[in-house]
Write an enzyme that holds these catalytic residues in place. Structure first.
Site, short mmCIF file in Angstrom:
data_model
loop_
_atom_site.label_atom_id
_atom_site.label_comp_id
_atom_site.label_asym_id
_atom_site.label_seq_id
_atom_site.Cartn_x
_atom_site.Cartn_y
_atom_site.Cartn_z
N SER A 147 14.22 5.60 8.57
CA SER A 147 13.34 4.98 9.57
C SER A 147 14.00 5.08 10.94
CB SER A 147 13.13 3.50 9.23
OG SER A 147 12.57 2.83 10.35
N TYR A 160 15.77 -4.76 6.51
CA TYR A 160 15.15 -3.47 6.13
C TYR A 160 15.93 -2.31 6.76
CZ TYR A 160 11.66 0.30 6.81
OH TYR A 160 11.00 1.50 6.88
P1 NDP Z 1 3.39 2.33 2.06
O1 NDP Z 1 3.69 0.87 2.19
O2 NDP Z 1 2.09 2.84 2.54
O3 NDP Z 1 3.58 2.77 0.54
C1 NDP Z 1 4.72 2.37 -0.13
C2 NDP Z 1 4.84 3.15 -1.42
O4 NDP Z 1 6.01 2.68 -2.09
C3 NDP Z 1 3.65 2.92 -2.34
O5 NDP Z 1 3.37 4.11 -3.03
C4 NDP Z 1 4.18 1.86 -3.30
O6 NDP Z 1 3.63 1.95 -4.60
C5 NDP Z 1 5.66 2.19 -3.37
N1 NDP Z 1 6.41 0.99 -3.70
C6 NDP Z 1 6.39 -0.21 -3.05
N2 NDP Z 1 7.15 -1.10 -3.70
C7 NDP Z 1 7.67 -0.45 -4.78
C8 NDP Z 1 8.52 -0.85 -5.84
N3 NDP Z 1 9.00 -2.09 -5.98
N4 NDP Z 1 8.82 0.07 -6.78
C9 NDP Z 1 8.35 1.33 -6.70
N5 NDP Z 1 7.54 1.76 -5.73
C10 NDP Z 1 7.20 0.87 -4.78
O7 NDP Z 1 4.62 3.10 2.74
P2 NDP Z 1 4.65 4.01 4.06
O8 NDP Z 1 3.89 5.25 3.82
O9 NDP Z 1 4.38 3.18 5.23
O10 NDP Z 1 6.22 4.35 4.12
C11 NDP Z 1 6.77 5.38 3.37
C12 NDP Z 1 8.24 5.49 3.74
O11 NDP Z 1 8.38 5.69 5.15
C13 NDP Z 1 9.06 4.25 3.41
O12 NDP Z 1 10.35 4.63 3.02
C14 NDP Z 1 9.11 3.51 4.75
O13 NDP Z 1 10.24 2.67 4.84
C15 NDP Z 1 9.21 4.69 5.70
N6 NDP Z 1 8.76 4.40 7.05
C16 NDP Z 1 7.45 4.06 7.29
C17 NDP Z 1 7.04 3.80 8.58
C18 NDP Z 1 5.62 3.45 8.90
O14 NDP Z 1 5.35 3.10 10.06
N7 NDP Z 1 4.68 3.54 7.97
C19 NDP Z 1 8.00 3.85 9.70
C20 NDP Z 1 9.33 4.23 9.34
C21 NDP Z 1 9.68 4.48 8.05
P3 NDP Z 1 2.38 1.00 -5.09
O15 NDP Z 1 1.37 1.07 -4.01
O16 NDP Z 1 1.97 1.61 -6.35
O17 NDP Z 1 2.94 -0.37 -5.27
#
Ligand code: NDP
Length: 253
Positions: A147, A160
């Site tokens: 991130s 985080y």
């Molecule tokens: P989302 O919140 O849209 O999706 C998260 C994903 O992770 C889902 O597929 C979810 O699965 C899975 N997940 C959540 N909790 C668990 C768990 N306990 N075990 C296994 N899987 C889990 O994520 P984003 O697309 O926003 O982010 C993707 C990546 O990018 C992350 O690493 C985030 O930190 C990073 N990021 C995102 C930013 C943003 O602005 N969106 C900015 C900077 C970094 P399910 O839905 O099935 O629970």
């Protein structure tokens, strides 16, 4: 022939958001993609269906990270799925994308929240990489989603951001460890990216978030999926141990 024809990929957290866009992109270029999810069974099934509708190949694997047996559950499903479809368990591309955010002021971070953040965002990726070592092909790819918050202050997300700082260490040390096998290991750092959560339906909030990027926009999941696909490709064979700023210029200040 696509760039990833005859390649296999695991994208954690690809039921939605950035992971979904990454899975779609890798599959569009020929990869057989394991679409991992925790709770979003329907969303994961939709990612798989969308990949198949576009002529690609994918299957869903479920595992909730941060609970006992999480890595065993993931690899059992992954290996079964790969064996069924390819006759082997070889993995070419691993994308550690799944994560959760904190969203509370530093004063309100409890030890339980802190442990949960680290379990899902840092411990799971480490042990996924460790477990994948036996499956990864020489010349394989590991891409961990970090991130921009490892370099841009946001007190609401200190815990985080600490997990993402930890994830970035995977690239440094495993890149050295796996270099002899031609396996590259890199970190990709998104900025604010529209993952479909409700805040992106509020025009004033989007306007404010947009100002952080040099382009005056929030990122789209495909903006990150495309960067991951580049790192996963042969074109990126000489890049390893790197931090790739995919924040749309947010870190320029
Ligand atoms: P989302 O919140 O849209 O999706 C998260 C994903 O992770 C889902 O597929 C979810 O699965 C899975 N997940 C959540 N909790 C668990 C768990 N306990 N075990 C296994 N899987 C889990 O994520 P984003 O697309 O926003 O982010 C993707 C990546 O990018 C992350 O690493 C985030 O930190 C990073 N990021 C995102 C930013 C943003 O602005 N969106 C900015 C900077 C970094 P399910 O839905 O099935 O629970």
């Amino acid at each position: 022939m696509g760039k990833f024809t005859n390649k296999t990929a695991l994208v954690t957290g690809s039921s939605r958001g950035i992971g979904r866009a990454t899975a779609l992109r890798l599959a569009r270029e020929g990869a057989l993609v394991a679409v991992h999810y925790a709770t979003g069974e329907e969303a994961a099934a939709k990612t798989v269906a969308d990949i198949e509708a576009a002529g690609g190949k994918a299957f869903a694997v479920r595992s909730e990270f941060g609970v006992p047996g999480d890595i065993d559950t993931l690899f059992e499903a992954l290996e079964n799925g790969l064996k069924e479809r390819t006759g082997a368990t070889t993995l070419d591309i691993l994308v550690n994308n799944a994560a959760i955010m904190g969203g509370v002021p530093p004063e309100e971070v409890t030890p339980e929240l802190f442990d949960r953040l680290f379990a899902i965002n840092a411990k799971a990726p480490f042990f996924i990489v460790q477990r994948a070592l036996g499956l990864l092909a020489d010349g394989g790819r590991i891409i961990n989603i970090s991130s921009g918050l490892t370099k841009f202050a946001n007190p609401q997300e200190v815990a985080y951001a600490m997990t993402k700082g930890a994830v970035e260490q995977i690239a440094l040390h495993f890149a050295r460890h796996l270099g002899a096998r031609g396996i590259t290991v890199n970190s990709v750092a998104p900025g604010i990216t529209d993952n479909g959560s409700p805040v992106f339906d509020i025009p004033e909030a989007v306007e404010q978030m947009s100002q952080m990027s040099a382009f005056g926009q929030v990122g789209k999941p495909a903006d990150i999926g495309d960067v991951v696909a580049f790192l996963a490709s042969d074109d990126a064979r000489w890049i390893t141990g790197s931090f790739i700023d995919a924040t749309g210029g947010t870190l320029l200040g």
